[in-house]
Design an enzyme around this catalytic site. Structure first.
Site, PDB file in Angstrom:
ATOM      1  N   HIS A  51       0.826  -1.218   0.000  1.00 11.07           N
ATOM      2  CA  HIS A  51       0.000   0.000   0.000  1.00 11.07           C
ATOM      3  C   HIS A  51       0.862   1.271   0.000  1.00 11.07           C
ATOM      4  O   HIS A  51       0.729   2.093  -0.907  1.00 11.07           O
ATOM      5  CB  HIS A  51      -0.992  -0.032   1.167  1.00 11.07           C
ATOM      6  CG  HIS A  51      -1.647   1.276   1.436  1.00 11.07           C
ATOM      7  ND1 HIS A  51      -2.480   1.895   0.523  1.00 11.07           N
ATOM      8  CD2 HIS A  51      -1.584   2.114   2.496  1.00 11.07           C
ATOM      9  CE1 HIS A  51      -2.903   3.045   1.025  1.00 11.07           C
ATOM     10  NE2 HIS A  51      -2.366   3.201   2.224  1.00 11.07           N
ATOM     11  N   HIS A  76       3.896   6.939   5.122  1.00 14.62           N
ATOM     12  CA  HIS A  76       2.710   7.680   5.558  1.00 14.62           C
ATOM     13  C   HIS A  76       1.874   6.975   6.612  1.00 14.62           C
ATOM     14  O   HIS A  76       1.118   7.613   7.333  1.00 14.62           O
ATOM     15  CB  HIS A  76       1.839   8.083   4.358  1.00 14.62           C
ATOM     16  CG  HIS A  76       0.911   7.013   3.868  1.00 14.62           C
ATOM     17  ND1 HIS A  76       1.237   6.151   2.873  1.00 14.62           N
ATOM     18  CD2 HIS A  76      -0.340   6.667   4.245  1.00 14.62           C
ATOM     19  CE1 HIS A  76       0.233   5.315   2.648  1.00 14.62           C
ATOM     20  NE2 HIS A  76      -0.739   5.604   3.473  1.00 14.62           N
ATOM     21  N   GLU A  80       0.819   6.164  12.381  1.00 10.87           N
ATOM     22  CA  GLU A  80      -0.536   5.784  12.736  1.00 10.87           C
ATOM     23  C   GLU A  80      -0.644   4.286  13.090  1.00 10.87           C
ATOM     24  O   GLU A  80      -1.325   3.930  14.039  1.00 10.87           O
ATOM     25  CB  GLU A  80      -1.476   6.133  11.565  1.00 10.87           C
ATOM     26  CG  GLU A  80      -2.959   5.968  11.857  1.00 10.87           C
ATOM     27  CD  GLU A  80      -3.483   6.982  12.882  1.00 10.87           C
ATOM     28  OE1 GLU A  80      -2.739   7.901  13.263  1.00 10.87           O
ATOM     29  OE2 GLU A  80      -4.634   6.824  13.315  1.00 10.87           O
ATOM     30  N   ASP A  81       0.013   3.452  12.308  1.00 10.15           N
ATOM     31  CA  ASP A  81      -0.268   2.012  12.400  1.00 10.15           C
ATOM     32  C   ASP A  81       0.856   1.145  12.951  1.00 10.15           C
ATOM     33  O   ASP A  81       0.713  -0.075  13.020  1.00 10.15           O
ATOM     34  CB  ASP A  81      -0.610   1.457  10.995  1.00 10.15           C
ATOM     35  CG  ASP A  81      -1.927   2.014  10.482  1.00 10.15           C
ATOM     36  OD1 ASP A  81      -2.709   2.494  11.319  1.00 10.15           O
ATOM     37  OD2 ASP A  81      -2.157   1.968   9.257  1.00 10.15           O
ATOM     38  N   ASP A 143      -3.177   8.501  -1.185  1.00 12.43           N
ATOM     39  CA  ASP A 143      -3.515   7.413  -0.258  1.00 12.43           C
ATOM     40  C   ASP A 143      -4.967   6.993  -0.483  1.00 12.43           C
ATOM     41  O   ASP A 143      -5.284   5.812  -0.624  1.00 12.43           O
ATOM     42  CB  ASP A 143      -3.300   7.939   1.174  1.00 12.43           C
ATOM     43  CG  ASP A 143      -3.714   6.942   2.238  1.00 12.43           C
ATOM     44  OD1 ASP A 143      -3.441   5.742   2.059  1.00 12.43           O
ATOM     45  OD2 ASP A 143      -4.292   7.378   3.263  1.00 12.43           O
ATOM     46  N   ASP A 263     -23.469  15.093 -25.391  1.00 11.78           N
ATOM     47  CA  ASP A 263     -22.070  14.969 -25.809  1.00 11.78           C
ATOM     48  C   ASP A 263     -21.342  13.938 -24.963  1.00 11.78           C
ATOM     49  O   ASP A 263     -21.025  14.152 -23.816  1.00 11.78           O
ATOM     50  CB  ASP A 263     -21.337  16.322 -25.779  1.00 11.78           C
ATOM     51  CG  ASP A 263     -21.684  17.112 -24.533  1.00 11.78           C
ATOM     52  OD1 ASP A 263     -22.518  16.641 -23.752  1.00 11.78           O
ATOM     53  OD2 ASP A 263     -21.105  18.187 -24.353  1.00 11.78           O
TER      54      ASP A 263
HETATM   55 MN    MN Z   1      -2.655   4.674   3.846  1.00 13.30          MN
END
Ligand code: MN
Length: 728
Positions: A51, A76, A80-81, A143, A263
Site C-alpha cells: 500500500h 505515511h 498511525e499504524d 492514499d 455529448d
Molecule cells: Mn494509507
C-alpha cells in the site's frame, strides 16, 4: 509483481522526471516502512507494504513530487499504524518528513459523518487548512486513491462510507487543487460503490459500443489532424469518451438515457502557444458546425482553480455532437495535475521564468518570495483559509470560526443559550480556560449550568467573532438594564467632564430635548442603558452634543452679559406704555399706525416698520409687505412690536369671501355679521367672469378671537366657498 519489483518500478518512475532525486533516502524510507509494517497484512491478504509503495507510485506518477514527498508517502502509515513515533521518523529522516507523515495521519484520524452540504464544505476547508504543507493533502489524496482502487476487499458498509467520503471530500478537493485526472478517477471509483447498478449500466453500454465509439473517435481525430497538418499547426490531438461519473451526472440531471446524452465524446487539441489555440478553434468551426451557446473561453478568463482552455461543442458530419477542448501543453499540465504541476517546473529549473503563469498557485499558497527551488517547496503552505479555524462539536459537526477563536466564540456559535449558560469548556477532553485559542480539528465541548451567572463583561474582549460579541451584548442589554444605566451614566458623566461640560448643561429642559434628538434615544435612561451594554459609546454621545451645548452656553453667556450691560448703562423705561395697544421695542410714545394692506388685529403676530415721517407702521407678520426678503433688505427699519394689555375697543380690518352668487346671499352675510356683533363700515362686491362673486367687507373687531368667530360663521353660509383676510 513482487514487492522488490514494485519498488524498482517506483525508483524508475521518479528517475524519469527527477534524475537528481535522493535515491539513497528513498530506499531507506522504503526499507524502514517495510520493517515497521512487517507482519501486517492488507484485507487482500497481501503484505501491507504494497500500500505505501502504491501510494508513493501515485505520488510519483500522477503528481511528480519531490524526494521528500516520495519518502513521506512510503512512510505515511508508520506513525498511525506501527510503533514508530514522530521523533523516530524525525531522527532517522528529517523533521520535515516527520511533519508530513504526522500531517497525513491527522487527516486520517478525522471522522466523517454524512452531513448536509454546508458541513461538507467546512470539512473540505478544514482538511486543507490542517494540511499546513500542501504536500500533506496531495499525499493524502494519493492514499485515498489507492484505497479506492483496492476497495473491493472491504465490507459493503465500509465501501459505501469511504466512497461517500471520497465523493464529498476528496474529489472536490482534487478539483479545487486543479487535479482533474485524480478527481475523475476518484469519482468513478466512488460511483461504482455508491450506485453499482447505475455504474454497471454505463460501463456495460459503453463497452458494448466500444468498437463503434473507437471508430468514431479515430475518424474525427484523423479529420482534425489532417487539416491542422495542411496548415502546419504543430499539435497533438486525441479523443476520449467522457468518464462514467460525468455521464452519470448528465443522465441524472437531464433525466435521459445514455443514448440521449448530448455529448459523450470529447477531443483535445494541444498546441504550442495561445495564438494557435484560437487558430485551431477557427479550423474546428470551419470543419464542423458549431452548436450555438456552447463556446467557452477559459483562456481569456481562467477558472478559479487555474484551469485554462477553449471549449466548443460541434456537430460531426454524421450528426453526432462532440466537445473539443483546445489548450497549450502547459495549460494541459495544469489542468491534469493542478497544483502538483508546479513542482515539475520547479525541479526542472524552469520555474523561475514561468512563474507568472502560476499566479493562481500563488493565490493558493503563501511565502514563496526569493526562495530557491528546494526552499520554495519547504515553504509552501496552504493559506487558503488562514483567517478561519475549523473545529468539531462532540457530535462531529464542524464549526467554522475566525482564526484565534476561543471556547466563548464556539459556545455562542452553537446557540446564545449555550454561551449564556457556559461555566467551562473542554478541548480534546481537557479543561481549558475561556481564552484558550482553538486549533483546526479540535473537538470542543461546552459545559453549561442553569445556575450560570451569565457572560462577564471581559468576554467581550476575549471573543473573536462579532457574532459572539453581539450575542453577549444582547444579554447585557436585556438582563442588566439597571446595571447598564448606572454604568452608562457613569461613563457619560466622565466623558462630559472631559469635554468641559457639566450634567447641568445637559439636563436643562431645552438642552435635553436637543440632546435626545441628536443621539436618537427616547430618554436619558435609554441612552445610558445603550452605553452600558455597549450598543453606543459615551464618546459618541458627547461628541454629538458637544458643539451644540458649547454654542448654547456661549449664547447664554452673551445674553446675560448684554442684559447686565443694558441695565447698567441705558435704563429701559418700564412699564412700557403702549400706543393704540402696541408696544414698540426700544421706542416710547412713538406714532403708531396700522397698515392698510393687512389690517392686523390683537392676537395677530406683528412686526413694525419705521416709515418716513409717519411713525411706526404695524403689519401682520405674514403680510407680503413684511416678507423676510424685505425685512432683510431694509434691515434697521424693521422693529419688534407686540400687543400691549391696553388695546383699543376695536380695530378696522378687512374680510373677503368668494361665493357663488345667489338670491339673498348678502342678507345671510349681514345676518351672520350681526349675530357676531360686528360693526360693518363698508361692503364692496364684484363679479368674476366665471360667475363667482367676491365680496369685500370693511369691519371693526375687538381681537383675533372675534375675527375667527366671524370667519367660522361666514363659512357656514351656503354658497360661500372661501373666507380670507386679504393682505398685501
Ligand atoms: Mn494509507
Amino acid at each position: 509483481m513482487t514487492v522488490q519489483e514494485q519498488y524498482e518500478q517506483l525508483e524508475k518512475t521518479v528517475r524519469e522526471y527527477n534524475p537528481a532525486g535522493d535515491f539513497a533516502r528513498i530506499r531507506a524510507a522504503f526499507e524502514y516502512a517495510d520493517q515497521c509494517h512487517d507482519g501486517q497484512k492488507r484485507k487482500s491478504g497481501e503484505p501491507y507494504i504494497i500500500h505505501p509503495l502504491a501510494v508513493a507510485q501515485i505520488v510519483a506518477e500522477e503528481l511528480k513530487l519531490d524526494s521528500e514527498s516520495i519518502e513521506a508517502a512510503l512512510l505515511h502509515d508508520v506513525i498511525e499504524d506501527t510503533p514508530a513515533s514522530h521523533d523516530d521518523v524525525a531522527h532517522l529522516f528529517s523533521p520535515t518528513i516527520a511533519d508530513l507523515v504526522e500531517g497525513v495521519s491527522k487527516l486520517t484520524r478525522i471522522q466523517y459523518a454524512t452531513k448536509e452540504d454546508e458541513q461538507m464544505e467546512n470539512l473540505r476547508k478544514m482538511l486543507i487548512a490542517m494540511s499546513k504543507d500542501i504536500r500533506v493533502i496531495l499525499i493524502k489524496i494519493a492514499d485515498r486513491l489507492h484505497n479506492m482502487r483496492t476497495m473491493e476487499y472491504q465490507s459493503p458498509a465500509k465501501q459505501k462510507q469511504k466512497s461517500l467520503e471520497t465523493m464529498e471530500i476528496y474529489a472536490p478537493i482534487s478539483h479545487r487543487l486543479g487535479m482533474q485526472r485524480m478527481k475523475w478517477e476518484l469519482e468513478d471509483l466512488s460511483l461504482k460503490y455508491l450506485d453499482p447498478v447505475g455504474y454497471e449500466e454505463i460501463v456495460t453500454k459503453l463497452n458494448d459500443r466500444s468498437q463503434e465509439h473507437e471508430a468514431f473517435l479515430q475518424r474525427i481525430q484523423a479529420q482534425i489532424a489532417q487539416r491542422l497538418n495542411e496548415l502546419s499547426i504543430s499539435h497533438v490531438v486525441y479523443g476520449r469518451i467522457k468518464h462514467p461519473y460525468s455521464i452519470y451526472r448528465k443522465m441524472f440531471a437531464q433525466n435521459k438515457s445514455l443514448e440521449e446524452i448530448f455529448d459523450l465524446f470529447a477531443f483535445r487539441v494541444l498546441v504550442d502557444n495561445v495564438g494557435d489555440c484560437y487558430n485551431v478553434l477557427g479550423v474546428i468551426h470551419d470543419l464542423y458546425k458549431p452548436i450555438l451557446g456552447r463556446f467557452k473561453d477559459y483562456i481569456g478568463t481562467a477558472k478559479p482553480n487555474g484551469y485554462q482552455s477553449l471549449h466548443t461543442t460541434v456537430m460531426g458530419t454524421d450528426g453526432v455532437p462532440f466537445e473539443v477542448q483546445i489548450r497549450t501543453k502547459e495549460m494541459h499540465e495544469i489542468a491534469e495535475y493542478g497544483v502538483a504541476a508546479h513542482w515539475k517546473y520547479k525541479q526542472n529549473g524552469q520555474g523561475a521564468g514561468s512563474e507568472g503563469r502560476y499566479e493562481w498557485v500563488r493565490r493558493l499558497l503563501e511565502n514563496q518570495e526569493g526562495a530557491d527551488a528546494e526552499d520554495y517547496i519547504h515553504s509552501l503552505k496552504v493559506d487558503m483559509f488562514a483567517d478561519e479555524v475549523f473545529v468539531f462539536t462532540p457530535n462531529g459537526d464542524v464549526q467554522n470560526l475566525p482564526a484565534g477563536a476561543t471556547p466563548i466564540d464556539f459556545a455562542y456559535a452553537i446557540h446564545s443559550a449555550v454561551g449564556n449558560r457556559m461555566v467551562g469548556a473542554k478541548v480534546n477532553n481537557r479543561i481549558v480556560t475561556f481564552d484558550h485559542k482553538l486549533k483546526n480539528g479540535d473537538i470542543v465541548e461546552i459545559m453549561t449550568s442553569n445556575s450560570a451567572k451569565g457572560p462577564s463583561r471581559d468576554w467581550m474582549s476575549i471573543a473573536k467573532s462579532s457574532e459572539a460579541r453581539s450575542k453577549i451584548r444582547q444579554w447585557f442589554k436585556k438582563e442588566r438594564r439597571e446595571e447598564n444605566i448606572a454604568n452608562g451614566r457613569a461613563s457619560f458623566e466622565q466623558e462630559l467632564k472631559h469635554a468641559g461640560l457639566s450634567m447641568k448643561d445637559v439636563t436643562s429642559a431645552e438642552n435635553l430635548a436637543m440632546l435626545l434628538k441628536k443621539v436618537s434615544y427616547g430618554s436619558l435612561d435609554d441612552m445610558y442603558a445603550a452605553i452600558g451594554y455597549g450598543g453606543f459609546t459615551a464618546q459618541k454621545a458627547v461628541s454629538r452634543i458637544r458643539s451644540e451645548l458649547l454654542k448654547l452656553a456661549r449664547q447664554q453667556q452673551a445674553e446675560a452679559a448684554s442684559i447686565k450691560a443694558a441695565e447698567e448703562s441705558i435704563p429701559i423705561p418700564r412699564p412700557v406704555k403702549s400706543e393704540q395697544g402696541i408696544i414698540v421695542e426700544g421706542l416710547d410714545n412713538c406714532l403708531v399706525k396700522f397698515s392698510r394692506c393687512c389690517t392686523p388685529v390683537p392676537g395677530d403676530a406683528i412686526v413694525g416698520f419705521i416709515t418716513r415721517g409717519y411713525g411706526v407702521s404695524v403689519h401682520r407678520a405674514d403680510c407680503p409687505n413684511a416678507s423676510p426678503e424685505r425685512r432683510a433688505s431694509q434691515e434697521g427699519r424693521w422693529l419688534k412690536v407686540t400687543w400691549g394689555s391696553d388695546t383699543n375697543e376695536s380695530y378696522p380690518t378687512t374680510i373677503e369671501v368668494v361665493c357663488k352668487d345667489r338670491l339673498n346671499l348678502l342678507l345671510d352675510i349681514s345676518a351672520a355679521l350681526s349675530t357676531t356683533q360686528t360693526f360693518v363700515s363698508g361692503i364692496q362686491s364684484r363679479s368674476t367672469e366665471d360667475g363667482f362673486a367676491i365680496i369685500r367687507m370693511e369691519i371693526r373687531v375687538r381681537d383675533g378671537e372675534q375675527m375667527q368667530a366671524i370667519m367660522n360663521k361666514l363659512h357656514q353660509i351656503s354658497g360661500i366657498l372661501k373666507v380670507t383676510r386679504p393682505a398685501g
